[in-house]
Design a protein around this motif. Structure first.
Motif, PDB file in Angstrom:
ATOM      1  N   UNK A  30      11.056  -9.066  12.869  1.00  0.00           N
ATOM      2  CA  UNK A  30      10.412  -9.588  11.660  1.00  0.00           C
ATOM      3  C   UNK A  30       8.898  -9.542  11.799  1.00  0.00           C
ATOM      4  N   UNK A  31       8.405 -10.068  12.929  1.00  0.00           N
ATOM      5  CA  UNK A  31       6.955 -10.097  13.118  1.00  0.00           C
ATOM      6  C   UNK A  31       6.396  -8.706  13.408  1.00  0.00           C
ATOM      7  N   UNK A  32       7.181  -7.855  14.027  1.00  0.00           N
ATOM      8  CA  UNK A  32       6.736  -6.471  14.236  1.00  0.00           C
ATOM      9  C   UNK A  32       6.574  -5.769  12.892  1.00  0.00           C
ATOM     10  N   UNK A  33       7.534  -5.969  11.984  1.00  0.00           N
ATOM     11  CA  UNK A  33       7.454  -5.358  10.660  1.00  0.00           C
ATOM     12  C   UNK A  33       6.250  -5.905   9.873  1.00  0.00           C
ATOM     13  N   UNK A  34       6.019  -7.226   9.975  1.00  0.00           N
ATOM     14  CA  UNK A  34       4.869  -7.822   9.290  1.00  0.00           C
ATOM     15  C   UNK A  34       3.566  -7.258   9.839  1.00  0.00           C
ATOM     16  N   UNK A  35       3.491  -7.140  11.166  1.00  0.00           N
ATOM     17  CA  UNK A  35       2.262  -6.629  11.795  1.00  0.00           C
ATOM     18  C   UNK A  35       2.000  -5.183  11.390  1.00  0.00           C
ATOM     19  N   UNK A  36       3.027  -4.348  11.413  1.00  0.00           N
ATOM     20  CA  UNK A  36       2.867  -2.948  11.025  1.00  0.00           C
ATOM     21  C   UNK A  36       2.479  -2.844   9.549  1.00  0.00           C
ATOM     22  N   UNK A  37       3.069  -3.685   8.705  1.00  0.00           N
ATOM     23  CA  UNK A  37       2.717  -3.688   7.280  1.00  0.00           C
ATOM     24  C   UNK A  37       1.261  -4.091   7.087  1.00  0.00           C
ATOM     25  N   UNK A  38       0.804  -5.060   7.888  1.00  0.00           N
ATOM     26  CA  UNK A  38      -0.595  -5.496   7.817  1.00  0.00           C
ATOM     27  C   UNK A  38      -1.534  -4.355   8.181  1.00  0.00           C
ATOM     28  N   UNK A  39      -1.238  -3.666   9.276  1.00  0.00           N
ATOM     29  CA  UNK A  39      -2.088  -2.560   9.713  1.00  0.00           C
ATOM     30  C   UNK A  39      -2.113  -1.445   8.674  1.00  0.00           C
ATOM     31  N   UNK A  40      -0.934  -1.039   8.202  1.00  0.00           N
ATOM     32  CA  UNK A  40      -0.852   0.078   7.260  1.00  0.00           C
ATOM     33  C   UNK A  40      -1.520  -0.274   5.935  1.00  0.00           C
ATOM     34  N   UNK A  41      -1.218  -1.464   5.397  1.00  0.00           N
ATOM     35  CA  UNK A  41      -1.772  -1.865   4.108  1.00  0.00           C
ATOM     36  C   UNK A  41      -3.292  -1.958   4.129  1.00  0.00           C
ATOM     37  N   UNK A  42      -3.833  -2.591   5.157  1.00  0.00           N
ATOM     38  CA  UNK A  42      -5.286  -2.754   5.223  1.00  0.00           C
ATOM     39  C   UNK A  42      -5.993  -1.443   5.560  1.00  0.00           C
ATOM     40  N   UNK A  43      -5.387  -0.612   6.408  1.00  0.00           N
ATOM     41  CA  UNK A  43      -5.984   0.693   6.701  1.00  0.00           C
ATOM     42  C   UNK A  43      -6.005   1.575   5.455  1.00  0.00           C
ATOM     43  N   UNK A  44      -4.918   1.557   4.683  1.00  0.00           N
ATOM     44  CA  UNK A  44      -4.881   2.321   3.434  1.00  0.00           C
ATOM     45  C   UNK A  44      -5.984   1.864   2.485  1.00  0.00           C
ATOM     46  N   UNK A  45      -6.189   0.558   2.410  1.00  0.00           N
ATOM     47  CA  UNK A  45      -7.222   0.028   1.518  1.00  0.00           C
ATOM     48  C   UNK A  45      -8.615   0.466   1.972  1.00  0.00           C
ATOM     49  N   UNK A  46      -8.860   0.424   3.280  1.00  0.00           N
ATOM     50  CA  UNK A  46     -10.165   0.847   3.812  1.00  0.00           C
ATOM     51  C   UNK A  46     -10.415   2.323   3.521  1.00  0.00           C
ATOM     52  N   UNK A  47      -9.412   3.165   3.787  1.00  0.00           N
ATOM     53  CA  UNK A  47      -9.561   4.608   3.570  1.00  0.00           C
ATOM     54  C   UNK A  47      -9.708   4.908   2.076  1.00  0.00           C
ATOM     55  N   UNK A  48      -8.977   4.170   1.237  1.00  0.00           N
ATOM     56  CA  UNK A  48      -9.078   4.384  -0.209  1.00  0.00           C
ATOM     57  C   UNK A  48     -10.488   4.077  -0.707  1.00  0.00           C
TER      58      UNK A  48
END
Length: 301
Positions: A30-48
């Motif tokens: 559960x926490x691994x999925x949350x952590x990966x979602x946090x990294x992907x979501x915020x990285x996508x926002x930065x790159x966008x």
């Protein structure tokens, strides 16, 4: 920090969210999925924000910095927590605890100031739209974010110094999933009166003042919108995402620290503002903002 402080206690034990092995096995994915979602979501926002020229304004510059802060904020805590789910003895070294406390304070304190800067940006955009580009130019934005990071670093260093100048000679078990200042004070066998003074001053600087500024800016924004006869709801919609983030961040953090004496019963709140909130921030902004949504959709394609 006094070197002698480490002679008695060289490591701490983090009890984590649960001592039940089965619960720990269930919590890990559960926490691994949350952590990966946090990294992907915020990285996508930065790159966008970086790649879309329509997002090259101060509002999205601050938003990209918020995403970077959220990545760092959660990365200070979650990786060690994930490792400890399967560790036979959940140890963290004295230096490791020191490092975690410093960066946790740095990211949290900088985010308090950044949220105030984002409120000021919306205030200028709505209350002084004709001067917005002149006031919030690139140089000013870089200066603001640099001062926020510098202030956070200075205050985190002061707080860290007053914590680890204490003597730790007794129990080393922390009933939490990461090292946090109030819990470390409970383990010290030194006088912590100076720490309480530093904590009070820090709370005023990093909680009361930024929050008061945010409330002031939004009071002026609402007053300006009320006087506007057309487009007021569309104008205010650009502030809704920021207000939601402010309420979640300050609300959960205040609730946590008001109940410090009952810390063992508020681990769920700590999980919310250290793990869940960094994952929610890019979702909140992308769902409420058509420009961000469009840029992220194009990036994913």
């Amino acid at each position: 920090m006094h070197v002698g402080n480490q002679s008695a206690v060289t490591e701490f034990i983090l009890l984590g969210l649960s001592t039940d092995p089965l619960v720990q096995v269930l919590l890990f994915p559960i926490f691994l999925a949350i952590y990966m979602s946090t990294l992907i979501g915020n990285l996508l926002l930065i790159v966008a924000v970086k790649t879309d020229k329509r997002l090259h304004i101060s509002m999205y510059f601050f938003l990209a910095n918020l995403s970077f802060l959220d990545i760092c904020y959660t990365s200070v805590i979650v990786p060690k927590m994930l490792v400890n789910f399967f560790a036979p003895k959940k140890r963290i070294s004295f230096i490791g605890c020191t490092t975690q406390v410093f960066f946790y304070l740095l990211m949290g304190e900088t985010e308090c100031l950044l949220l105030a800067l984002m409120a000021y940006d919306r205030y200028v955009a709505i209350c002084n739209p004709l001067r917005y580009n002149m006031i919030m130019n690139t140089t000013v934005c870089l200066w603001m974010i640099s001062m926020a990071w510098l202030t956070g670093c200075i205050l985190a260093s002061i707080d860290l110094y007053f914590v680890f100048r204490l003597t730790f000679c007794g129990p080393n078990t922390i009933n939490h999933f990461f090292c946090e200042t109030p819990l470390l004070l409970q383990l010290s066998c030194s006088d912590v009166s100076s720490n309480n003074i530093v904590k009070l001053v820090g709370t005023v600087i990093l909680a009361f003042i930024p929050l008061s500024l945010i409330l002031f800016f939004y009071f002026r924004i609402i007053a300006t919108i009320i006087r506007t006869h057309s487009g007021k709801y569309k104008t205010f919609s650009t502030c809704v995402s920021h207000l939601v983030v402010v309420v979640i961040f300050y609300g959960s953090a205040m609730f946590m620290y008001v109940r410090e004496e009952q810390r063992t019963r508020t681990n769920g709140v700590a999980v919310f503002y250290t793990v869940i909130t960094p994952m929610l921030n890019p979702l909140i902004y992308s769902l409420r903002n058509k420009d961000v949504k469009r840029a992220m959709r194009r990036l994913v394609r």
